[in-house]
Design a protein around this motif. Structure first.
Motif, short mmCIF file in Angstrom:
data_model
loop_
_atom_site.label_atom_id
_atom_site.label_comp_id
_atom_site.label_asym_id
_atom_site.label_seq_id
_atom_site.Cartn_x
_atom_site.Cartn_y
_atom_site.Cartn_z
N HIS A 1 3.47 4.19 -4.48
CA HIS A 1 2.60 5.14 -5.19
C HIS A 1 2.34 4.69 -6.64
N ALA A 2 1.40 5.38 -7.27
CA ALA A 2 0.96 4.99 -8.61
C ALA A 2 2.06 5.16 -9.66
N ASP A 3 3.07 5.99 -9.38
CA ASP A 3 4.15 6.19 -10.35
C ASP A 3 5.41 5.41 -9.96
N ASN A 4 5.27 4.39 -9.14
CA ASN A 4 6.43 3.60 -8.71
C ASN A 4 7.11 2.97 -9.92
N SER B 1 -4.19 -1.80 -2.36
CA SER B 1 -2.97 -1.23 -2.95
C SER B 1 -3.35 -0.05 -3.83
N THR B 2 -2.34 0.61 -4.37
CA THR B 2 -2.60 1.76 -5.25
C THR B 2 -3.30 1.33 -6.54
N LEU B 3 -3.14 0.06 -6.94
CA LEU B 3 -3.81 -0.45 -8.13
C LEU B 3 -5.16 -1.09 -7.81
N ASP B 4 -5.31 -1.55 -6.59
CA ASP B 4 -6.52 -2.25 -6.18
C ASP B 4 -7.15 -1.52 -5.01
N ARG B 5 -8.20 -0.74 -5.28
CA ARG B 5 -8.80 0.13 -4.26
C ARG B 5 -9.89 -0.57 -3.47
N MET C 1 0.83 -1.21 0.00
CA MET C 1 0.00 0.00 0.00
C MET C 1 0.87 1.26 0.00
N HIS C 2 2.09 1.14 0.50
CA HIS C 2 3.01 2.27 0.61
C HIS C 2 3.51 2.76 -0.75
N SER D 1 -1.85 -7.53 -4.90
CA SER D 1 -1.82 -6.80 -3.64
C SER D 1 -1.54 -7.82 -2.54
#
Length: 449
Positions: free
Chosen positions: A74-77, A167-171, A71-72, A92
């Protein structure tokens, strides 16, 4: 050998999953931009600590069976973006736990409060009787080396079910990914307001959770929580439903005794909320083949989950506890429990406001009356936390108004708070230090030595 890579391996949950897979024989790698204790040492002991902090897309290779995204991240990782370019499967944390347990009987403990304690109680009882299960729990337990265990051979997987996002991809909330065969809901009280802006939206996640239980599965629920009762009552899912409530108990010389068919059983834990949790754990253990007599024998030695009403020090003059409580419902139940257990001592309750929800001016009013049972009430918050979260300034008056008590003392300096408590005459008092953080770095053991 099966190869997996963790993006944000240093997280509390993530590093435990990494260790569990390593011990299962997987080849595990990972990255993170910062790794704190105890994660760093525990990863290093097993050769899993990244050589340097940061994100390294070159670690993402086509031979990876799975990339597990924390979860830590970010979307641009950059590592995540590389995994997407290569078409790798990105899981996730909860999604991968399901993948590891889909052929097992899954037991999920959910609720706004009590889920860590209930899961810990269940694992303590099973461990006491030598019953091996896979598990995931959110606190370090006595007698357990890791917080996640995964095997090929165990039939059951016991999991603490968190309603926060995956996660940032799975809300989706984590609890919606496990598809339990056996589930428990301990209580529903609005939390995570940054994700669930209304109470109705928050409650809906538990309605979806009930729907996610496998057909013919079992649902154990707290019948003393009206929100839980409504959610369970509105479900048309074909489930076996078992209600529980706080069992009979008495307090004698600071010790709680559980009234059972075999006579009174002394407990290491106390408080109505913990007795309520205990009853939920008993019904889950029944589902796993543990009879009541064996449950009571084991639970009498349960000392509590880490950071849940954890004893700092007990002297002839005073007693001091720390607790992870931060949401309003948890603050109320913990404060009330300590006052009831030590009714002849003056209760000094100190609460740190640290989370996004607790520092939100619109949510603060949810704390109204939360500290009423305390004889002296103290609130601490760090203004820097507001700045980091880019939130509005909160004044001491705002806090007093929200809690409904103009006598609440508000501290914004940890040094001033420590000095105040240092100089206080501690005799005849019980101190309750409640926080999901650390009061600005105050050493509580040193303070209450």
């Amino acid at each position: 050998m099966r190869k997996v890579h963790f993006i944000a391996i240093g997280g509390s949950a993530m590093h435990n999953l990494a260790i569990a897979l390593h011990e299962k024989g997987y080849q595990v790698t990972g990255s993170d931009d910062a790794i704190f204790e105890p994660s760093a040492t525990r990863l290093k002991q097993r050769g899993l600590l990244p050589e340097e902090n940061g994100w390294f897309p070159e670690k993402i290779t086509e031979d990876l069976e799975a990339v597990i995204l924390g979860m830590h991240a970010h979307a641009d990782n950059p590592e995540m973006m590389r995994a997407q370019e290569l078409g790798l499967k990105i899981y996730s944390y909860p999604e991968y736990l399901y993948e590891q347990s889909k052929d097992k009987t899954r037991v999920v403990i959910a609720g706004s409060h009590g889920k860590t304690t209930i899961t810990s109680m269940i694992l303590h009882v099973l461990h006491y009787h030598g019953k091996e299960v896979d598990y995931m729990v959110g606190a370090q337990l006595e007698g357990f080396d890791v917080m996640v265990k995964l095997t090929e051979e165990n039939d059951f997987m016991v999991m603490e079910g968190d309603e926060y996002l995956s996660s940032t991809l799975d809300r989706r909330p984590k609890i919606l990914l496990y598809q339990p065969n056996i589930a428990l809901i301990s209580g529903i009280a609005w939390d995570h307001v940054n994700v669930f802006p209304t109470f109705e939206n928050y409650v809906h996640q538990f309605e979806l959770f009930v729907d996610s239980i496998t057909d013919g599965g079992a649902l154990i629920y707290n019948s003393e929580d009206e929100n839980v009762v409504k959610v369970v009552g509105s479900s048309e899912k074909a489930l076996k439903k078992f209600a529980y409530q706080t069992p009979e108990f008495r307090i004698e010389d600071g010790i709680s005794f559980l009234e059972t068919e075999d006579g009174p059983t002394p407990l290491e834990v106390f408080g109505k909320h913990n007795l309520n949790n205990l009853e939920g754990a008993r019904l889950i253990c029944n589902q796993l083949g543990v009879m009541d007599e064996d449950f009571y024998e084991a639970i009498s030695s349960f000392k509590g989950a880490s950071k849940r009403l954890e004893l700092i020090n007990r002297t002839a003059d005073f007693v001091a506890y720390k607790d992870f409580a931060h949401a309003p419902s948890k603050v109320i139940s913990t404060t009330n429990a300590v006052k009831e257990q030590f009714e002849n001592k003056k209760l000094i309750a100190c609460l740190e406001l640290h989370t996004y929800s607790s520092l939100n001016p619109e949510f603060l009013s949810e704390y109204k009356g939360a500290l009423d049972k305390a004889d002296e009430k103290i609130i601490y918050y760090n203004p820097e936390a507001l700045a980091i979260k880019r939130m509005e300034y909160i004044s001491p008056t705002d806090i007093q108004d929200a809690f409904g008590d103009e006598n609440i003392q508000v501290f914004t300096s940890s040094n001033e708070l420590k000095a105040y408590l240092d100089l206080m005459d501690k005799s005849g008092k019980v101190f309750l230090m409640m926080s999901s953080a650390n009061f600005g770095g105050i050493d509580l053991k040193e303070l209450f030595q």
